[in-house]
Design a protein around this motif. Structure first.
Motif, PDB file in Angstrom:
ATOM      1  N   THR A  72       5.917   3.246 -13.311  1.00  0.00           N
ATOM      2  CA  THR A  72       5.276   4.209 -14.199  1.00  0.00           C
ATOM      3  C   THR A  72       3.945   3.710 -14.760  1.00  0.00           C
ATOM      4  N   VAL A  73       3.428   2.612 -14.214  1.00  0.00           N
ATOM      5  CA  VAL A  73       2.077   2.172 -14.594  1.00  0.00           C
ATOM      6  C   VAL A  73       1.084   3.242 -14.153  1.00  0.00           C
ATOM      7  N   ARG A  74       0.233   3.658 -15.058  1.00  0.00           N
ATOM      8  CA  ARG A  74      -0.743   4.703 -14.752  1.00  0.00           C
ATOM      9  C   ARG A  74      -1.842   4.167 -13.832  1.00  0.00           C
ATOM     10  N   ASN A  75      -2.338   5.013 -12.988  1.00  0.00           N
ATOM     11  CA  ASN A  75      -3.359   4.600 -12.022  1.00  0.00           C
ATOM     12  C   ASN A  75      -4.582   3.995 -12.707  1.00  0.00           C
ATOM     13  N   SER A  76      -5.009   4.582 -13.803  1.00  0.00           N
ATOM     14  CA  SER A  76      -6.194   4.064 -14.489  1.00  0.00           C
ATOM     15  C   SER A  76      -5.939   2.678 -15.064  1.00  0.00           C
ATOM     16  N   ASP A  77      -4.741   2.459 -15.608  1.00  0.00           N
ATOM     17  CA  ASP A  77      -4.397   1.146 -16.163  1.00  0.00           C
ATOM     18  C   ASP A  77      -4.301   0.094 -15.062  1.00  0.00           C
ATOM     19  N   LEU A  78      -3.760   0.473 -13.918  1.00  0.00           N
ATOM     20  CA  LEU A  78      -3.645  -0.476 -12.816  1.00  0.00           C
ATOM     21  C   LEU A  78      -5.018  -0.838 -12.273  1.00  0.00           C
ATOM     22  N   ALA A  79      -5.882   0.143 -12.129  1.00  0.00           N
ATOM     23  CA  ALA A  79      -7.226  -0.122 -11.614  1.00  0.00           C
ATOM     24  C   ALA A  79      -8.011  -1.056 -12.533  1.00  0.00           C
ATOM     25  N   ALA A  80      -7.761  -0.946 -13.840  1.00  0.00           N
ATOM     26  CA  ALA A  80      -8.521  -1.731 -14.817  1.00  0.00           C
ATOM     27  C   ALA A  80      -7.874  -3.067 -15.140  1.00  0.00           C
ATOM     28  N   HIS A  81      -6.677  -3.328 -14.654  1.00  0.00           N
ATOM     29  CA  HIS A  81      -5.977  -4.555 -15.019  1.00  0.00           C
ATOM     30  C   HIS A  81      -6.767  -5.775 -14.534  1.00  0.00           C
ATOM     31  N   PRO A  82      -7.000  -6.758 -15.401  1.00  0.00           N
ATOM     32  CA  PRO A  82      -7.836  -7.908 -15.027  1.00  0.00           C
ATOM     33  C   PRO A  82      -7.338  -8.661 -13.802  1.00  0.00           C
ATOM     34  N   LEU A  83      -6.023  -8.837 -13.674  1.00  0.00           N
ATOM     35  CA  LEU A  83      -5.492  -9.588 -12.536  1.00  0.00           C
ATOM     36  C   LEU A  83      -5.598  -8.790 -11.236  1.00  0.00           C
ATOM     37  N   VAL A  84      -5.509  -7.484 -11.328  1.00  0.00           N
ATOM     38  CA  VAL A  84      -5.697  -6.648 -10.140  1.00  0.00           C
ATOM     39  C   VAL A  84      -7.153  -6.712  -9.693  1.00  0.00           C
ATOM     40  N   ARG A  85      -8.057  -6.588 -10.627  1.00  0.00           N
ATOM     41  CA  ARG A  85      -9.484  -6.634 -10.286  1.00  0.00           C
ATOM     42  C   ARG A  85      -9.882  -7.999  -9.734  1.00  0.00           C
ATOM     43  N   GLU A  86      -9.263  -9.048 -10.258  1.00  0.00           N
ATOM     44  CA  GLU A  86      -9.614 -10.402  -9.822  1.00  0.00           C
ATOM     45  C   GLU A  86      -8.994 -10.752  -8.471  1.00  0.00           C
ATOM     46  N   ARG A  87      -7.711 -10.435  -8.291  1.00  0.00           N
ATOM     47  CA  ARG A  87      -6.981 -10.907  -7.110  1.00  0.00           C
ATOM     48  C   ARG A  87      -6.875  -9.867  -5.997  1.00  0.00           C
ATOM     49  N   TYR A  88      -6.910  -8.599  -6.364  1.00  0.00           N
ATOM     50  CA  TYR A  88      -6.721  -7.530  -5.377  1.00  0.00           C
ATOM     51  C   TYR A  88      -7.781  -6.436  -5.567  1.00  0.00           C
ATOM     52  N   PRO A  89      -9.057  -6.769  -5.410  1.00  0.00           N
ATOM     53  CA  PRO A  89     -10.110  -5.778  -5.665  1.00  0.00           C
ATOM     54  C   PRO A  89      -9.993  -4.535  -4.800  1.00  0.00           C
ATOM     55  N   VAL A  90      -9.452  -4.670  -3.592  1.00  0.00           N
ATOM     56  CA  VAL A  90      -9.288  -3.501  -2.727  1.00  0.00           C
ATOM     57  C   VAL A  90      -8.421  -2.447  -3.389  1.00  0.00           C
ATOM     58  N   GLN A  93     -10.449  -0.736  -6.276  1.00  0.00           N
ATOM     59  CA  GLN A  93     -11.452   0.162  -5.701  1.00  0.00           C
ATOM     60  C   GLN A  93     -10.818   1.433  -5.151  1.00  0.00           C
ATOM     61  N   ALA A  94      -9.665   1.299  -4.506  1.00  0.00           N
ATOM     62  CA  ALA A  94      -8.991   2.467  -3.937  1.00  0.00           C
ATOM     63  C   ALA A  94      -8.527   3.420  -5.034  1.00  0.00           C
ATOM     64  N   LEU A  95      -7.973   2.874  -6.086  1.00  0.00           N
ATOM     65  CA  LEU A  95      -7.516   3.722  -7.190  1.00  0.00           C
ATOM     66  C   LEU A  95      -8.673   4.470  -7.828  1.00  0.00           C
ATOM     67  N   LEU A  96      -9.785   3.797  -8.016  1.00  0.00           N
ATOM     68  CA  LEU A  96     -10.934   4.438  -8.647  1.00  0.00           C
ATOM     69  C   LEU A  96     -11.601   5.464  -7.738  1.00  0.00           C
ATOM     70  N   ALA A  97     -11.313   5.390  -6.437  1.00  0.00           N
ATOM     71  CA  ALA A  97     -11.854   6.378  -5.502  1.00  0.00           C
ATOM     72  C   ALA A  97     -11.016   7.644  -5.459  1.00  0.00           C
ATOM     73  N   GLY A  98      -9.847   7.616  -6.084  1.00  0.00           N
ATOM     74  CA  GLY A  98      -8.930   8.750  -5.992  1.00  0.00           C
ATOM     75  C   GLY A  98      -9.012   9.683  -7.175  1.00  0.00           C
ATOM     76  N   ALA A  99      -8.865  10.971  -6.922  1.00  0.00           N
ATOM     77  CA  ALA A  99      -8.724  12.008  -7.956  1.00  0.00           C
ATOM     78  C   ALA A  99      -9.879  11.970  -8.951  1.00  0.00           C
ATOM     79  N   SER A 100      -9.556  12.233 -10.211  1.00  0.00           N
ATOM     80  CA  SER A 100     -10.546  12.205 -11.296  1.00  0.00           C
ATOM     81  C   SER A 100     -10.029  11.274 -12.385  1.00  0.00           C
ATOM     82  N   GLY A 101     -10.900  10.937 -13.316  1.00  0.00           N
ATOM     83  CA  GLY A 101     -10.479  10.063 -14.407  1.00  0.00           C
ATOM     84  C   GLY A 101      -9.311  10.632 -15.189  1.00  0.00           C
TER      85      GLY A 101
END
Length: 330
Positions: A72-90, A93-101
């Motif tokens: 139930t982690v929200r897409n916006s929270d997952l995209a912005a999570h520091p460890l996701v951005r640092e270790r899994y940038p792909v 980037q994919a989450l931020l390319a989807g849908a709208s804010g």
């Protein structure tokens, strides 16, 4: 108005029990896809089992360096999570390319994986669609199919899977954790979604009553150079005509030690490009070598009447992403 039951679950066990006790029940997370389908009359659940308040809304670092992402982690929270951005940038980037804010603020990790195709024949109950109503035929096959599949389709369905996130997860070799009447199990993301075959109504290998509880991002792909690129008709709030997620691991001598490549927008599921990966292993990632590897994969394509343009589009995307990752090597 069409009445339906509603249960707000407080635990995973309560959710699966409520689902099992009510034929035709559906799990409700963010509802960004399910509620739309209910409005169109495509989905008519007898009961909604609300799982949005289950304690599955955290991203946890695992001892080996991987991450466990609650369903139930929200897409916006997952995209912005520091460890996701640092270790899994792909993935970010994919989450931020989807849908709208606004939709990313509501949509969940589990729901994103389970979203259904945006094929207009599926969403219009007046049209034939084997995915919605098996045996009625595929309206898109000889109809409007510019946005449809060029890989892995069948005479029964040519729809594509709409998720951006799932393409990145496939490239990362993530696993889906499930809880259901038969207990717990895990499924690789690469094996979670199905090709249409003779049963396009079955989007995934999920069993009746099973609930996605988490997605685990492995330590093996953490920190490796990765990227996501998406081609679409407009700059935002549009589904992929073609997309590419890539992870590249180069040895000290510059040759390819490991590579993962997945396509979106081309098939009924995120398409892991195994032939291209095999061709690149041990090779120096020159532009020529990359192009040859991608051509080997896309040689499997079977375009429809009006969507052959997707093949060179996907080829150019994949070559550009892999070349940029290779060039960015420290």
């Amino acid at each position: 108005m069409k009445p339906y039951g509603y249960v707000r679950a407080t635990s995973v066990e309560e959710a699966t029990a409520a689902h099992a006790a009510r034929p035709g029940a559906r799990y409700l997370g963010g509802g960004t896809n399910l509620v739309d389908l209910m409005k169109h009359g495509v989905e008519e659940p007898g009961t909604l089992v609300d799982v949005s308040r289950l304690p599955l809304d955290t991203v946890e670092e695992l001892p080996d360096g991987g991450l466990r992402v609650g369903a139930t982690v929200r897409n916006s929270d997952l995209a912005a999570h520091p460890l996701v951005r640092e270790r899994y940038p792909v993935l970010s980037q994919a989450l931020l390319a989807g849908a709208s804010g606004q939709l990313r603020n509501i949509a969940t990790t589990g729901g994103n994986l389970l979203q259904r195709t945006r094929c207009p024949y599926f969403q219009d109950t007046a049209m034939p669609c084997n995915k919605r109503e098996p045996g009625t035929g595929c309206g898109a096959l000889e109809g409007v199919h510019r946005d449809h599949a060029v890989l892995g389709h069948s005479p029964h369905c040519v729809a594509t899977h709409p998720s951006d996130m799932a393409v990145a997860l496939a490239a990362l070799d993530a696993t889906v954790h499930l809880h259901g009447p038969e207990g717990e199990r895990t499924v690789p993301v690469t094996g979670f979604h199905r090709s249409p075959g003779d049963h396009p109504e079955r989007d995934t290998v999920i069993r009746p009553g099973e609930l996605i509880t988490a997605v685990v991002l492995p330590a093996a792909t953490a920190g490796l150079p990765s990227a996501y690129r998406k081609a679409r008709d407009r700059a935002s709030y549009a589904f992929a005509l073609a997309s590419v997620a890539a992870v590249l691991d180069l040895a000290d001598d510059g040759t390819v030690r490991g590579v993962s490549l997945a396509f979106g927008g081309l098939a009924h599921r995120p398409w892991r490009a195994r032939l291209a990966e095999t061709a690149l292993l041990g090779a120096t990632p020159t532009d020529r070598a990359i192009a040859h590897a991608v051509e080997a994969e896309l040689g499997l394509a079977q375009p429809l009447r009006d969507n052959a343009f997707k093949v060179p589009l996907a080829h150019n995307l994949a070559c550009r992403v892999l070349s940029e990752l290779a060039a960015d090597r420290p």
